[in-house]
Enzyme design. Structure first.
Site, PDB file in Angstrom:
ATOM      1  N   HIS A 195       3.830   7.895   8.865  1.00 26.45           N
ATOM      2  CA  HIS A 195       2.482   8.113   8.336  1.00 26.45           C
ATOM      3  C   HIS A 195       2.389   7.595   6.893  1.00 26.45           C
ATOM      4  O   HIS A 195       1.486   6.842   6.543  1.00 26.45           O
ATOM      5  CB  HIS A 195       2.141   9.611   8.406  1.00 26.45           C
ATOM      6  CG  HIS A 195       0.866   9.982   7.739  1.00 26.45           C
ATOM      7  ND1 HIS A 195      -0.312  10.132   8.427  1.00 26.45           N
ATOM      8  CD2 HIS A 195       0.580  10.247   6.441  1.00 26.45           C
ATOM      9  CE1 HIS A 195      -1.270  10.466   7.579  1.00 26.45           C
ATOM     10  NE2 HIS A 195      -0.752  10.544   6.366  1.00 26.45           N
ATOM     11  N   GLU A 196       3.345   8.010   6.079  1.00 26.48           N
ATOM     12  CA  GLU A 196       3.329   7.608   4.666  1.00 26.48           C
ATOM     13  C   GLU A 196       3.568   6.104   4.511  1.00 26.48           C
ATOM     14  O   GLU A 196       3.082   5.492   3.568  1.00 26.48           O
ATOM     15  CB  GLU A 196       4.362   8.397   3.864  1.00 26.48           C
ATOM     16  CG  GLU A 196       4.078   9.892   3.799  1.00 26.48           C
ATOM     17  CD  GLU A 196       2.711  10.248   3.239  1.00 26.48           C
ATOM     18  OE1 GLU A 196       2.191   9.492   2.388  1.00 26.48           O
ATOM     19  OE2 GLU A 196       2.148  11.273   3.651  1.00 26.48           O
ATOM     20  N   HIS A 220       0.247   4.321   4.421  1.00 24.70           N
ATOM     21  CA  HIS A 220      -0.389   4.332   3.101  1.00 24.70           C
ATOM     22  C   HIS A 220       0.310   3.350   2.159  1.00 24.70           C
ATOM     23  O   HIS A 220      -0.333   2.592   1.442  1.00 24.70           O
ATOM     24  CB  HIS A 220      -0.344   5.735   2.489  1.00 24.70           C
ATOM     25  CG  HIS A 220      -1.143   6.762   3.220  1.00 24.70           C
ATOM     26  ND1 HIS A 220      -2.482   6.624   3.496  1.00 24.70           N
ATOM     27  CD2 HIS A 220      -0.789   7.976   3.710  1.00 24.70           C
ATOM     28  CE1 HIS A 220      -2.920   7.705   4.136  1.00 24.70           C
ATOM     29  NE2 HIS A 220      -1.907   8.537   4.282  1.00 24.70           N
TER      30      HIS A 220
END
Length: 190
Positions: free
Chosen positions: A24-25, A28
């Site tokens: 997920h990170e 970003h």
């Protein structure tokens, strides 16, 4: 054996959770770097740092409490309307925002004026923020495809998988055939 499988299940679940957080990170991080935003930290977990390594301008690491993760981008909080950090107000929420702004501006280096998150076009900021959840959607699709195509799903069918060698009365509690048991009727040809 049951205890071992239970422990193995917990370990596999924890590893999968950590992978999904890191994945997920990564969404970003990759889009922020693609748009030229400086990212000083990429961390899995919260609290004290257990391990970290600097690669380029980003510190990658693992923290002690493994229930989340974050990336830190410079310029997440824009300055006040006058272009400066505003004086502290009495509202607790306003105070938290101003503290976050001042902390974000403490780590600015020369040349970072053009690498701030809030200076990007709105569509780029949306892409950076949506990239994390989008990575979760990709992970879910891969997991479903792996399970459905690799293992399949159980479906009812009209195909007979086996035929017993004899007919045993329902009242009898046995699994083997005796010579006195009738054999199943052969199917008529055609």
């Amino acid at each position: 054996m049951t205890t071992l499988m239970f422990i193995l299940g917990i370990v596999v679940f924890a590893a999968g959770l950590l992978f999904s957080i890191a994945w997920h990170e990564l969404g970003h991080l990759s889009t922020a770097k693609m748009f030229g935003i400086r990212v000083p930290q990429y961390m899995v977990g919260f609290g004290p740092t257990l391990w970290s390594r600097n690669r380029g301008e980003t510190e990658y690491g693992v923290k002690a409490i493994l229930f989340g993760g974050y990336i830190r981008m410079i310029g997440m909080f824009p300055p006040g309307p006058d272009g400066r950090l505003e004086a502290r107000s009495t509202s607790p929420w306003r105070g938290m925002i101003e503290d976050a702004r001042s902390a974000a501006f403490e780590e600015l280096r020369p040349g970072d004026e053009k690498r701030l998150f809030y200076t990007r076009k709105p569509w780029k900021r949306v892409v950076v923020m949506f990239a994390g959840p989008f990575m979760n959607l990709i992970l879910a699709a891969v997991l479903f495809l792996t399970v459905l195509m690799g293992f399949g799903i159980q479906q009812q069918t009209t195909t007979v998988s086996s035929v017993s060698q004899c007919v045993i009365s329902q009242t009898e509690n046995r699994d083997d055939c005796k010579k006195s048991d009738p054999s199943p009727r052969p199917r008529p040809p055609g």
